[in-house]
Structures are given as C-alpha cells and as structure tokens.
Design an enzyme around this catalytic site. Structure first.
Site, short mmCIF file in Angstrom:
data_model
loop_
_atom_site.label_atom_id
_atom_site.label_comp_id
_atom_site.label_asym_id
_atom_site.label_seq_id
_atom_site.Cartn_x
_atom_site.Cartn_y
_atom_site.Cartn_z
N ALA A 462 12.09 -0.32 11.59
CA ALA A 462 12.24 -0.17 13.04
C ALA A 462 11.32 0.97 13.49
CB ALA A 462 13.69 0.15 13.38
N GLU A 463 10.23 0.60 14.14
CA GLU A 463 9.20 1.60 14.45
C GLU A 463 9.64 2.61 15.50
OE1 GLU A 463 8.65 -1.60 13.95
OE2 GLU A 463 7.35 -1.57 12.18
N GLN A 485 3.54 1.25 9.33
CA GLN A 485 2.93 0.50 8.22
C GLN A 485 1.60 -0.15 8.58
OE1 GLN A 485 5.23 -2.82 6.17
NE2 GLN A 485 5.43 -1.10 4.75
N PHE A 486 1.53 -0.74 9.74
CA PHE A 486 0.28 -1.32 10.24
C PHE A 486 0.17 -0.99 11.72
CE2 PHE A 486 1.42 -4.05 6.72
CZ PHE A 486 0.22 -4.34 6.09
N HIS A 533 -2.86 -8.16 11.20
CA HIS A 533 -3.19 -7.11 10.22
C HIS A 533 -4.61 -6.62 10.43
CE1 HIS A 533 0.14 -9.39 8.44
NE2 HIS A 533 0.51 -8.23 7.93
#
Ligand SMILES: Cc1ncc(C[n+]2csc(CCOP(=O)(O)OP(=O)(O)O)c2C)c(N)n1
Ligand SMILES: [Mg+2]
Length: 733
Positions: A462-463, A485-486, A533
């Site tokens: 959960a960003e 993460q990305f 990505h």
C-alpha cells in the site's frame, strides 16, 4: 502475527465509577461553551467579511473535550482534523490563536496566514500540522506511534548529532505515549483509513482512532459511505483493538471512554477505536446549507441532542450551578471570545516578501559546500568500510546504492528502511537457511540482516501507507528511507506526497518538516517492461514545491547523491533508473562512507564547442553515443551536460554552456509534451534568447505509454538516432 486476540469492548454507555467532581463538570462545560462561542464569533466575522472561511466544531464538543482531558498535551501526539476546535481548545490552543488563524495573521502560530482556520498545528502541544485533505492524518499518527516506540527501544537514536538534518530535529519521547487521530465518518471511506487500522493492528501501536460520526459528509448521509451505516460494525474484527461506540454528546461518557482507550494503548495492548455519535447543527461549513438536503424533522431531532444544552441541563439538575451562575459563565466565555477576536483583528498581516520562506529547509542547504565531498572520492574506500562494496573494483549503481544505505544506517540510528519486499525475510527464523530477498532489484539486500527487523522491514502492499507513515516518522525527527517498488505504482502515494510530505514545512511556517527519502526505480529501455514497468514522469514531481528530485545516471553519482538525500533536511524523490542498475556504463569504485555530492550541480560528461545537450538519467549514455557519432561522422562537437538533480537544477551550468555553443537540445526519456524539457527550453528561450543561433530543440518519448513489444518500445522511447538527428538538424541552422 499470531491468532487474533479478542478485543476489549466498552459498553454503550460506560458506567462512571465515582463520577466526576463538580469542578471538573463545570470546566468541561466551560470548554464546550467557549468552543461554541469561538465558532459563533467566527461566523459573525465571516458574515462581516473580516475572515475568509469558517468551519465549525459545533455538536462535536463533548466528544472532543472528553478526548483532550483524557490525554496529555506536550506528551502525547495529536493528528486532528478541521472539526476539532474543542479538542484543541482543551489541549491548550487559545481563542486568540484561533482568531489569528481566521484572519490569516503573520502571528498565526499554526501557519503564519498560509492555512485556513482550524488547520491545527502546535509544536509545544504536539499537535502536528494538518491539511484540508480528509484522512491523510491517520497514517501520520501511525508513523508517529512507530517512531515513539522506536525511540523507546533505541534511546541512543534520540541523541543530538551535528552535520546533518539531526542538528535541527530534537527528539522527545515517552515509553507510554499515545498518538491520537480523529476523522469524520465519511472520511472512513478513504483507503488510508483502512491502511492505518491494518498497520496499527498488526504492530499493536498505541494509536487512538476517533471517528466523529455526525451522520453526514457534507450532504452525503452515512449509509452511502458506510455499508450498513455503522463503522464500528465494519472494523470490529481487527485484532488487538480496544473498541468503543459511544454517545458523543455526553462528555462524561466520552472522557471515561478515552481514559480506558489511553490505558489500553499505554499498557502496550494495541490501538483503540472510539466511535462517537455526535450532531452537526451548523451545516458542513459556511459554504453549505443543510436545509437543501436534510428534513426539518431530522434537524430538529439533532438539535434535541445538542451537547451544550444537555450539559447545561445536567449542571442545573444536579445543582452544580444555578441559572445565574451558568449565565455568568457563559457571559465570561462570550467576552473572552469577543476580546480574542478584537486582538486578532489588529494583528499584523504576513509580509508578501516572506512567501517563499520554508518551501525548503532554511537551515540546511543541500546545494551547499557542506555536501561537496566529491573530490575526496575513493579516499575512504577499502575493506571493512562497507559490507557490500569492498575494494576499488568498479561497482554497479545497484552496488553503490546498497553500499550507501549500509554506510548511512551504520552512521545514523534514526534511519529506518521499509517498503514492499525490501526486507531480507519478514519471517526472521528462515534467515539462517535462506539468502534473503532484499528488494525486487536487491537494492536493500542485507540491510535487515545487519540492522535488524525494527529498522528494515516489509510494509503492507500500500503505497499511501508507505509515504503517510514516513511523514509521521519524520515529524518525530527520524529519517525514513522508503522504497516505492516501481515508479509506475507511486500514484496511490501521490496524495500523501503532494499534499502532505512536500507541504509540511511550508504550511506550518517552518514548525514541522518531513525530510523523507523515497527511493523509486523508474524508466524503460527494458525490452518487455511494457506500460506498467517503464513509466517516466519526473516533471509531475518537479512541479511540486517542497520536494527535491534527484535522477543520477551512474554509480558514483547515485552513491554521492543518495548520501546527500539522506543527510539533508528536505523530502527527496530519489529516482533510480532500472536499466542503469547493472549496466557496464557508469560503474565506479566504492568512494567511501562520506562521499557526498551537492544537489543542483550538473556535470559536463562530454565537453564540446558546437551544441549543448542537456539531459539526465538513462538518456545520458544514449546522448553520449549520439555525440560520439556526431563527432566521428560529422565533425560536430557536442557538449553533454548531465543535470543529475532536477529540482534544484543547475541553471548556471546550462547558461554557461549555451553561451559558449549558442545551440541547445534538451533530451529526456519522458514524453515530450509538458515534459521536464519544456521548462528548460522555455527558460533558455526567455533568458538566453540573445545567445542563441538556432531554436531550442527537444527530444523525448512519443506522447503515449511504453508498449510491451520491443519494436514498439524502441519506436516510442528516444534512441541515440533520434538525438543524432536533432544534433544534425540544429547544426544545419
Ligand atoms: C481527500 C478529500 N476529498 C474531498 C474533500 C472535500 N471534503 C471536505 S470535508 C468533506 C466531508 C467530510 O465528511 P466527514 O468525514 O463525515 O467529516 P465531517 O466534516 O462530517 O466532520 C469533503 C468531501 C477533502 N477535503 N479531502
Ligand atoms: Mg461527518
């Protein structure tokens, strides 16, 4: 976590063993009444156009005074919302301070005239600056509670230190402190509410969540936001909580409940959830009229539950105050509010010249010489200095970022690292038999093993949770170095980044700051990275005041710039190009544990005479290829400038080069339109027009997302051939 613990639950109307002393009941009534007086006076001022916004806490007073009196200002921590006038009054914010905010005075202690009224902040009382955004504050409370626990487990981390951000962040903590946060029932619809409950539950954090349920979110009734209409029913299965659903118009019930909640938290049993049913007699704000969407009968029923009337009746009924004494108390409160308003109306207004103050730290300038140890590179290198990058063999960008994290964590016990998959293994027991994950790109490998699970751990997926908690950690003087993460998945955190992290210092007029580092793998050229990505989008963040944006193109710069990011006192978005992590291009020997590069200093990676090529990130090696070919095949001598940091950026270096070459190209991987190059190109055209012999040229990606099929990816992203073409075109002018 083990099996769910049974949760404590308070009865609907907690019995009051002993009852409150008459003096306490009078003081509670005085605070509630004074809060209403301040609201009423503000409403008058708004109608007279002497203030510019008004939102009241009317109807919520009993719940809030109960909470404040159960907790300790200047000891516990508070993350309230705009309705919490009575809470803040009872904690110690004065009516004068409230009116100073309403008029937007220079001496408004919460924001110096920057925020709307009731957007609270007080360092002395431990009220952390709040925004207008609903629900963001609950994650700050969670991070704050984590920081408090961390300091009580690691008191050495609280020590003052010179030479970095710690010099400007004194730490206070208490082993039994509590973080209080409140929100309306409508705001429980936001994901951040559920994310906060989950972390507080998992970690048994001492956070009191208070839902002030007035039945409406502006015009939207509770059942639209809350399935079944009762938030208590929905949250009931979270483990480790103390739960209470109470009549929020009865201050004694409220006080007792918050006392029990605080006890649960202080004893380390976990968080508490207090759901108070209150009323909203005054519409949402002065910009709203509830007659447009509420029936007369409903409004009348609400009025019958007004906590002020109920408390007044009680004082009379129990013979605690006579009618005359009540009138005297109320007159005194009216007078106090009126005099406070008069004082505030005479207060000086903020100076226009001070607008830019506190966008960034006024104490520690990351562009300064204090961070210029670039020339001592390799001096400190050698075995033992860093577990993961020994010796002088060239190392990749991934290695040197990992080495910097190891070095800085050794040096600074206030650093915590968390994010998705960043730990070696959440289940520590397996670490004796497995190598560990350490990040999907392995950038955080070995950190948990060296520094333990309290300093390096996996977050929930959960960003917003990652960044919101980091804000809370940082307001306590810690240094969260978190990973998204990305870059493609930074968007759930955007609200926290834009409205909280980047704004904390400016909106609180320098009282609070959130110098968090967010490390974010970014970019394409991956052959198959596809839409989700491969994204770029740095200009969205350089367009956010208060945020530093760094984008290194090689191992050494990444190491030195990350060190500056960690030691400085501003929030930093640290963009790491995935394609560059393990490239042969840009490898470097480990430069030692004190190697730092100041922000805002571009590097001439290829000197030249004919054309200036301004770029950064993964386009640097591609620009160099194009420049070499231009030289070799066409005799064009291109100067390539690697900006290295995008905010601040090195205008002087650009201007110096353009004055020499009179031709400039800005090249980046992100889409061309509204990209980072647009700003640079516009400024060159504006300020260096007389120096130019040709138009300013830009090279960037097509205005689409990046496709999966490599044929498409190659066409979408800028290649050396595109840059070469721009060079040839520009030379032809
Ligand atoms: C993220 C966000 N979305 C929308 C708004 C606009 N807004 C301000 S208050 C509010 C309603 C909040 O209702 P509730 O949570 O029940 O609190 P109450 O005002 O009733 O105390 C809305 C939609 C906002 N401030 N922040
Ligand atoms: Mg509401």
């Amino acid at each position: 976590m083990g099996p769910a613990l049974s949760s404590a639950r308070a009865p609907e109307t907690a019995a009051a063993p002993g009852g409150l002393a008459p003096q306490q009941l009078i003081e509670i009534y005085r605070l509630m009444y004074l809060s209403r007086c301040v609201d009423d006076r503000e409403i008058l001022l708004k109608r007279q156009q002497k203030i510019f916004f008004q939102i009241s806490g009317a109807g919520h007073e009993a719940l809030q005074v109960g909470a404040a009196l159960a907790l300790r200002p200047g000891y516990d921590w508070f993350f309230p919302y705009y309705r919490d006038r009575a809470l803040c009054l009872a904690l110690g914010v004065t009516p004068t301070e409230m009116f100073l905010q309403a008029v937007g005075a220079a001496t408004d202690p919460a924001s110096g005239g920057r925020q709307m009224p009731t957007h609270w902040s007080s360092r002395a009382l431990h009220i952390v600056s709040t925004s207008s955004s609903t629900t963001t504050q609950v994650l700050h409370a969670v991070g704050c509670a984590e920081a408090g626990r961390y300091f009580s487990h690691h008191p050495e981390a609280a020590a003052k230190a010179q030479g970095d951000y710690r010099a400007f962040h004194d730490v206070e903590f208490h082993g039994d402190e509590v973080a209080f946060t409140s929100l309306g029932e409508g705001s429980t619809s936001q994901g951040e509410f559920w994310e906060a409950l989950a972390t507080a539950s998992n970690k048994k954090l001492p956070v009191i969540f208070c839902v002030e349920d007035n039945g409406y979110a502006i015009s939207v009734p509770v059942e639209v936001n809350t399935p079944g209409g009762n938030i208590s029913k929905l949250v009931a299965n979270f483990p480790n909580f103390y739960f209470a659903e109470i009549d929020g118009t009865d201050p004694e019930v409220c006080l007792r409940t918050f006392q029990a909640a605080a006890e649960h938290c202080r004893a380390g049993h976990g968080p508490a959830f207090v759901h108070g049913h209150v009323i909203r007699p005054y519409s949402h704000s002065l910009s709203d009229d509830d007659k447009l969407y509420r029936s007369a009968a409903e409004r009348e029923a609400d009025a019958m539950r007004d906590p002020l009337t109920r408390m007044q009746m009680r004082l009379l009924r129990e013979g605690i105050l006579s009618a005359d004494e009540i009138t005297a108390l109320e007159h005194a409160a009216d007078r106090e509010a009126a005099e406070a308003a008069e004082r505030a109306l005479e207060a000086p207004l903020p100076e226009v010249s001070g607008i830019r103050k506190h966008v960034y730290s006024e104490d520690l300038d990351p562009t300064s010489a204090a961070f210029a140890s670039e020339d001592v590179q390799a001096a400190g290198a050698g075995p033992g200095k860093s577990a993961s990058a020994k010796g002088s063999a060239p190392r990749t960008m991934a290695d040197l970022i990992n080495a910097c994290l190891h070095d800085e964590m050794r040096r600074d016990p206030r650093i915590v690292v968390y994010g998705e998959d960043v730990a070696d293994a959440s289940r520590e027991a397996v670490l004796s038999e497995v190598k560990g994950k350490g990040g999907v790109f392995k950038l955080t490998a070995g950190l948990q093993t060296e520094f333990g699970s309290e300093r390096v751990f996996n977050s929930q997926l959960a960003e917003a949770n990652i960044v919101g908690r980091a804000v809370g950690y940082a307001t306590r003087g810690m240094k969260p170095v978190v990973e998204i993460q990305f870059f493609d998945y930074i968007w759930p955190a955007m609200h926290q980044i834009r409205n909280e992290l980047a704004l904390m210092r400016w909106r609180s007029n320098g009282a609070w700051a959130a110098p968090v580092v967010m490390r974010v793998p970014i970019g394409g050229y991956l052959t198959g990275g596809s839409i989700y990505h491969s994204q770029s989008g740095e200009s969205i963040f350089t367009h956010t005041p208060g945020l530093r944006v760094v984008f290194p193109s090689n191992a050494l710069d990444a190491n030195g710039l990350l060190r500056t990011a960690i030691r400085c006192d501003d929030p930093v978005l640290f963009l790491e190009h995935k394609r560059l992590y393990r490239e042969t291009y840009g490898r470097a020997p480990y430069p030692g544990p004190d190697f730092a590069i100041p922000f805002g200093k571009a590097k001439i990676v290829r000197p030249g005479q004919h054309i200036t090529l301004v770029t950064y990130g993964a386009v640097v090696p591609r620009a160099l290829q194009a420049a070499e070919k231009a030289q070799r095949e066409h005799g064009i001598d291109v100067e390539v400038l690697d900006l290295r940091t995008l905010n601040p950026y090195d205008w002087e270096a650009i201007a110096t080069s353009v004055r020499k070459t009179s031709r400039v190209i800005v090249a980046h991987e992100d889409m061309l339109s509204w990209g980072y190059g647009a700003e640079i190109a516009a400024r060159v055209a504006d300020e260096l027009f007389d120096e130019l012999d040709a138009p300013v040229r830009r090279v960037g990606a097509m205005d689409t997302f990046v496709a999966y099929q490599p044929v498409l990816e190659d066409a979408i992203l800028p290649q050396p051939e595109n840059i070469l073409k721009a060079i040839l075109d520009l030379r032809a002018y």
